[in-house]
Design a protein around this motif. Sequence first.
Motif, PDB file in Angstrom:
ATOM      1  N   ALA A  46     -23.797 -18.429  39.852  1.00  0.00           N
ATOM      2  CA  ALA A  46     -24.354 -19.570  39.120  1.00  0.00           C
ATOM      3  C   ALA A  46     -24.516 -19.236  37.636  1.00  0.00           C
ATOM      4  O   ALA A  46     -24.180 -20.048  36.769  1.00  0.00           O
ATOM      5  CB  ALA A  46     -25.699 -19.978  39.723  1.00  0.00           C
ATOM      6  N   ALA A  47     -25.009 -18.023  37.340  1.00  0.00           N
ATOM      7  CA  ALA A  47     -25.206 -17.646  35.929  1.00  0.00           C
ATOM      8  C   ALA A  47     -23.875 -17.599  35.193  1.00  0.00           C
ATOM      9  O   ALA A  47     -23.803 -17.898  34.001  1.00  0.00           O
ATOM     10  CB  ALA A  47     -25.923 -16.297  35.850  1.00  0.00           C
ATOM     11  N   SER A  48     -22.804 -17.238  35.923  1.00  0.00           N
ATOM     12  CA  SER A  48     -21.488 -17.186  35.253  1.00  0.00           C
ATOM     13  C   SER A  48     -21.029 -18.590  34.868  1.00  0.00           C
ATOM     14  O   SER A  48     -20.218 -18.762  33.971  1.00  0.00           O
ATOM     15  CB  SER A  48     -20.448 -16.511  36.157  1.00  0.00           C
ATOM     16  N   LEU A  49     -21.550 -19.599  35.554  1.00  0.00           N
ATOM     17  CA  LEU A  49     -21.191 -20.983  35.224  1.00  0.00           C
ATOM     18  C   LEU A  49     -22.097 -21.525  34.115  1.00  0.00           C
ATOM     19  O   LEU A  49     -21.646 -22.212  33.199  1.00  0.00           O
ATOM     20  CB  LEU A  49     -21.351 -21.873  36.471  1.00  0.00           C
ATOM     21  N   LEU A  50     -23.396 -21.169  34.226  1.00  0.00           N
ATOM     22  CA  LEU A  50     -24.369 -21.765  33.315  1.00  0.00           C
ATOM     23  C   LEU A  50     -24.424 -21.071  31.956  1.00  0.00           C
ATOM     24  O   LEU A  50     -24.725 -21.691  30.943  1.00  0.00           O
ATOM     25  CB  LEU A  50     -25.769 -21.698  33.959  1.00  0.00           C
ATOM     26  N   ARG A  74     -25.379 -16.968  30.027  1.00  0.00           N
ATOM     27  CA  ARG A  74     -26.325 -15.839  30.104  1.00  0.00           C
ATOM     28  C   ARG A  74     -27.788 -16.247  30.046  1.00  0.00           C
ATOM     29  O   ARG A  74     -28.640 -15.644  30.690  1.00  0.00           O
ATOM     30  CB  ARG A  74     -26.072 -14.880  28.946  1.00  0.00           C
ATOM     31  N   GLU A  75     -28.071 -17.288  29.232  1.00  0.00           N
ATOM     32  CA  GLU A  75     -29.478 -17.675  29.051  1.00  0.00           C
ATOM     33  C   GLU A  75     -30.071 -18.240  30.335  1.00  0.00           C
ATOM     34  O   GLU A  75     -31.276 -18.432  30.447  1.00  0.00           O
ATOM     35  CB  GLU A  75     -29.645 -18.653  27.876  1.00  0.00           C
ATOM     36  N   PHE A  76     -29.204 -18.501  31.350  1.00  0.00           N
ATOM     37  CA  PHE A  76     -29.704 -19.009  32.634  1.00  0.00           C
ATOM     38  C   PHE A  76     -29.847 -17.890  33.667  1.00  0.00           C
ATOM     39  O   PHE A  76     -30.135 -18.166  34.826  1.00  0.00           O
ATOM     40  CB  PHE A  76     -28.764 -20.092  33.181  1.00  0.00           C
ATOM     41  N   ASN A  77     -29.631 -16.639  33.263  1.00  0.00           N
ATOM     42  CA  ASN A  77     -29.807 -15.540  34.214  1.00  0.00           C
ATOM     43  C   ASN A  77     -31.166 -15.645  34.891  1.00  0.00           C
ATOM     44  O   ASN A  77     -32.188 -15.772  34.212  1.00  0.00           O
ATOM     45  CB  ASN A  77     -29.711 -14.187  33.486  1.00  0.00           C
ATOM     46  N   ALA A  78     -31.162 -15.614  36.240  1.00  0.00           N
ATOM     47  CA  ALA A  78     -32.420 -15.802  36.968  1.00  0.00           C
ATOM     48  C   ALA A  78     -33.333 -14.596  36.830  1.00  0.00           C
ATOM     49  O   ALA A  78     -34.535 -14.684  37.021  1.00  0.00           O
ATOM     50  CB  ALA A  78     -32.127 -16.073  38.438  1.00  0.00           C
ATOM     51  N   PHE A  79     -32.740 -13.427  36.549  1.00  0.00           N
ATOM     52  CA  PHE A  79     -33.555 -12.225  36.316  1.00  0.00           C
ATOM     53  C   PHE A  79     -32.814 -11.352  35.337  1.00  0.00           C
ATOM     54  O   PHE A  79     -31.600 -11.502  35.160  1.00  0.00           O
ATOM     55  CB  PHE A  79     -33.831 -11.475  37.625  1.00  0.00           C
ATOM     56  N   SER A  80     -33.556 -10.460  34.682  1.00  0.00           N
ATOM     57  CA  SER A  80     -32.869  -9.629  33.682  1.00  0.00           C
ATOM     58  C   SER A  80     -32.659  -8.232  34.243  1.00  0.00           C
ATOM     59  O   SER A  80     -33.272  -7.839  35.198  1.00  0.00           O
ATOM     60  CB  SER A  80     -33.703  -9.559  32.413  1.00  0.00           C
TER      61      SER A  80
END
Length: 402
Positions: free
Chosen positions: A390-394, A396-402
């Motif tokens: 999902a983060a690859s679509l949305l 980097r700023e949508f990464n669910a965790f760092s």
Amino acid sequence: MKADSAHKTAEASARAAILADVEAYCEELRPLEELCYLERRFNPDIQRLALKHNLLGMPLPVDLGGRGADYVTYARALARIGREGTGVRTFFSGQTSIGQYPILRYGNRQQQERYLPRSAAGELVMAFGLTEPDAGSNPLEMTTTYRRDGDRYLLNGVKYLISNGSIADVVVGFGYPADKSGPQRRMSAFIIETAGDTFVREELHSKPGMYTANTGMFEMVDHPVPVENLLGGEGNGFRIAMGTLVSGRLSVAAGCLGVIEDCLAEALNYSRTRSQHGKLIGKHQLVQEHLAEIEMARVASEALVLKAAEAKAASDADRDNAERAAAADIQVAQAKFFATNAAWQAADRAVQVFGGRGWSELYRVGRHLQDVRVCRIYEGTDEILKLKIAASLLGREFNAFS
Ligand SMILES: Cc1cc2nc3c(=O)[nH]c(=O)nc-3n(C[C@H](O)[C@H](O)[C@H](O)COP(=O)(O)OP(=O)(O)OC[C@H]3O[C@@H](n4cnc5c(N)ncnc54)[C@H](O)[C@@H]3O)c2cc1C
């Protein structure tokens, strides 16, 4: 032109030879594996026969004792091995995809020459030690530490749920510097030899499946590692771990393709031979639905696994290309997420086709069902892979965790 075509022919025959050896290995292993499974014990023949058929270093270059298999050939080999059981394939993943791979990819020539030929020759069982009791999906939370002591490092910590973990001679393991106030606070990777009483290991039993493969834990108490066994430079551990997981995930996805293939073969065979209500069960349309669903799981998983293998090959051939690395990372995650779930569902459907007999370790489909479940957990859980995709679509700023 002629040389080029001769080269291609030689490569094709090398690939065919590897797959023929894998086939011979699987045929010889099958009855021995079945016996160990039914007796719920570790199967030493997984490794012994792999050595006999020269399969302990398939993707390693020939000059390092391997067979020089490309990623697609290796994926096909693991799919074939996966048909014999997830435990069998897991041994290979531990040995090759996450044990040898980080030394090949991130090690220097001296490290490669010291460990890889011996591991391909059956002298060294390999493992990858990232997970700890309190650090699974987030390896950054690990507590294993290292400190410099002259010409060696001393490692302290516990690694948990490690494939080949209590039989390994060499573990690629990870830890943080003990001195947290020092300049270098990121984790590092080490090639750890497991001999000695500072490395205490234990086999983990209570597993609902995969009885024939080893899963272990170990504790290191001031365990010495020579400075030359630091892998990829100090502070590069996380990058090495994440890079290695791409290789590992591909191996899991390929193995699950094999599980689906075997479930399909078994379900087809049973549907053609078992009769109820006066006809072969394969003539009942609801049974046909199971077969059609397993076949679609096979077709889709195969396409994703091969695409991911090609992406990984393209990335490894052009190591500094960040775009290719990112593409391989995502495509492998997609293949792993899809194939592991597809295999779980395929095994469930195959058990259904077998009826009461299917719910038994006496039948291959019942064994696949209980073994393959772990594939949705190790090398990145379903949840972690979904977040990654999902983060690859949305972005980097949508990464669910760092
Ligand atoms: C048989 C077996 C073999 C293994 N082999 C190896 C090996 O060779 N080497 C190695 O290093 N490790 C190995 N592992 C460990 C494996 O990789 C971990 O079990 C896995 O990464 C999950 O970690 P965990 O078990 O600590 O679960 P946890 O990380 O505690 O997760 C528990 C649940 O929480 C979910 N979760 C966690 N974080 C998030 C989040 N941010 N968002 C949403 N959900 C989240 C997880 O998806 C999971 O459903 C093996 C495990 C098994 C069972």
